[in-house]
Scaffold this motif. Structure first.
Motif, short mmCIF file in Angstrom:
data_model
loop_
_atom_site.label_atom_id
_atom_site.label_comp_id
_atom_site.label_asym_id
_atom_site.label_seq_id
_atom_site.Cartn_x
_atom_site.Cartn_y
_atom_site.Cartn_z
N THR A 41 0.81 -1.22 0.00
CA THR A 41 0.00 0.00 0.00
C THR A 41 0.84 1.27 0.00
O THR A 41 0.30 2.36 0.18
CB THR A 41 -0.94 0.02 1.23
OG1 THR A 41 -0.15 -0.09 2.41
CG2 THR A 41 -1.96 -1.10 1.15
N THR A 42 2.14 1.14 -0.22
CA THR A 42 2.96 2.34 -0.25
C THR A 42 2.61 3.18 -1.48
O THR A 42 2.18 2.65 -2.51
CB THR A 42 4.46 1.99 -0.28
OG1 THR A 42 4.76 1.31 -1.49
CG2 THR A 42 4.86 1.15 0.92
N LYS A 43 2.80 4.46 -1.34
CA LYS A 43 2.42 5.39 -2.41
C LYS A 43 3.15 5.08 -3.72
O LYS A 43 2.55 5.08 -4.79
CB LYS A 43 2.69 6.82 -1.97
CG LYS A 43 2.26 7.84 -2.99
CD LYS A 43 2.44 9.24 -2.48
CE LYS A 43 2.25 10.19 -3.62
NZ LYS A 43 1.20 11.08 -3.59
N ASP A 44 4.44 4.79 -3.63
CA ASP A 44 5.23 4.50 -4.83
C ASP A 44 4.68 3.28 -5.57
O ASP A 44 4.50 3.32 -6.79
CB ASP A 44 6.69 4.28 -4.44
CG ASP A 44 7.57 4.01 -5.65
OD1 ASP A 44 7.43 4.75 -6.65
OD2 ASP A 44 8.38 3.05 -5.60
N ILE A 45 4.41 2.24 -4.84
CA ILE A 45 3.91 1.02 -5.48
C ILE A 45 2.50 1.22 -6.01
O ILE A 45 2.17 0.78 -7.12
CB ILE A 45 3.99 -0.18 -4.51
CG1 ILE A 45 5.47 -0.52 -4.28
CG2 ILE A 45 3.22 -1.38 -5.06
CD1 ILE A 45 5.73 -1.64 -3.32
N MET A 46 1.67 1.92 -5.27
CA MET A 46 0.30 2.17 -5.74
C MET A 46 0.29 3.05 -6.99
O MET A 46 -0.58 2.89 -7.85
CB MET A 46 -0.55 2.78 -4.62
CG MET A 46 -0.81 1.81 -3.47
SD MET A 46 -1.42 0.17 -3.99
CE MET A 46 -3.05 0.59 -4.54
N THR A 47 1.26 3.92 -7.12
CA THR A 47 1.39 4.73 -8.34
C THR A 47 1.69 3.81 -9.53
O THR A 47 1.10 3.96 -10.60
CB THR A 47 2.50 5.79 -8.18
OG1 THR A 47 2.17 6.64 -7.09
CG2 THR A 47 2.66 6.61 -9.44
N GLN A 48 2.59 2.86 -9.31
CA GLN A 48 2.93 1.90 -10.37
C GLN A 48 1.74 0.99 -10.67
O GLN A 48 1.47 0.66 -11.83
CB GLN A 48 4.13 1.05 -9.97
CG GLN A 48 5.42 1.81 -9.99
CD GLN A 48 5.89 2.08 -11.41
OE1 GLN A 48 5.12 2.20 -12.35
NE2 GLN A 48 7.18 2.14 -11.58
N VAL A 49 1.01 0.59 -9.65
CA VAL A 49 -0.18 -0.24 -9.85
C VAL A 49 -1.18 0.50 -10.73
O VAL A 49 -1.74 -0.06 -11.68
CB VAL A 49 -0.82 -0.65 -8.50
CG1 VAL A 49 -2.22 -1.21 -8.68
CG2 VAL A 49 0.07 -1.65 -7.76
N GLU A 50 -1.39 1.78 -10.43
CA GLU A 50 -2.31 2.58 -11.24
C GLU A 50 -1.81 2.71 -12.69
O GLU A 50 -2.60 2.63 -13.63
CB GLU A 50 -2.49 3.96 -10.62
CG GLU A 50 -3.52 4.80 -11.33
CD GLU A 50 -3.75 6.14 -10.68
OE1 GLU A 50 -4.44 6.97 -11.31
OE2 GLU A 50 -3.24 6.38 -9.57
N HIS A 51 -0.51 2.90 -12.83
CA HIS A 51 0.08 2.97 -14.17
C HIS A 51 -0.24 1.71 -14.98
O HIS A 51 -0.68 1.79 -16.13
CB HIS A 51 1.60 3.17 -14.05
CG HIS A 51 2.35 2.91 -15.31
ND1 HIS A 51 2.36 3.79 -16.38
CD2 HIS A 51 3.11 1.84 -15.69
CE1 HIS A 51 3.10 3.29 -17.35
NE2 HIS A 51 3.57 2.11 -16.96
N PHE A 52 0.00 0.55 -14.37
CA PHE A 52 -0.25 -0.70 -15.10
C PHE A 52 -1.74 -0.95 -15.30
O PHE A 52 -2.14 -1.50 -16.33
CB PHE A 52 0.44 -1.88 -14.41
CG PHE A 52 1.92 -1.88 -14.62
CD1 PHE A 52 2.45 -2.11 -15.88
CD2 PHE A 52 2.78 -1.59 -13.58
CE1 PHE A 52 3.82 -2.07 -16.11
CE2 PHE A 52 4.15 -1.56 -13.79
CZ PHE A 52 4.66 -1.80 -15.05
#
Length: 125
Positions: A41-52
């Motif tokens: 749930t970290t912001k960096d990973i969630m940003t990547q999740v949204e990207h994909f």
């Protein structure tokens, strides 16, 4: 380049099978993305999740358009075969280079996205 009705039928059928494979792969990639989102749930990973998620949505839309266009194309080729059965193997029709390019571009985009996604997965899992 000239092609026969039979050749065009097989080419379009092959593209539809290829698109079905990509549809199944997108479903698998989406499930893997959901697993990552559930565990991180970290912001960096969630940003990547949204990207994909956005990339997968775009690929699904492109897939649906190509699938629809090829279904129509196959229907037209089949109608032509019914109306001219004596010409099925004669090379008298021009191949559709534009559709070939569209399918190849979609395949390349899918491969690039999958590679980028797998690289992301290797970092976060």
């Amino acid at each position: 380049m000239k092609a026969s009705i039979n050749s065009l039928h097989h080419q379009t059928s092959d593209w539809l099978r290829e698109l079905e494979f990509y549809k199944q792969e997108l479903t698998s990639l989406q499930k893997r993305l959901e697993e990552v989102a559930a565990k991180n749930t970290t912001k960096d990973i969630m940003t990547q999740v949204e990207h994909f998620q956005n990339r997968f949505t775009i690929l699904r839309e492109q897939h649906d358009i190509l699938h629809h266009e090829n279904t129509i194309r196959l229907s037209r080729v089949d109608e032509l075969a019914k109306s001219r059965p004596e010409h099925i193997d004669e090379k008298f029709m021009t191949e559709n280079g534009e559709m070939h390019k569209k399918v190849n571009d979609f395949s390349a985009s899918f491969r690039d996205t999958r590679f980028e996604f797998n690289t992301f997965l290797s970092r976060v899992m």
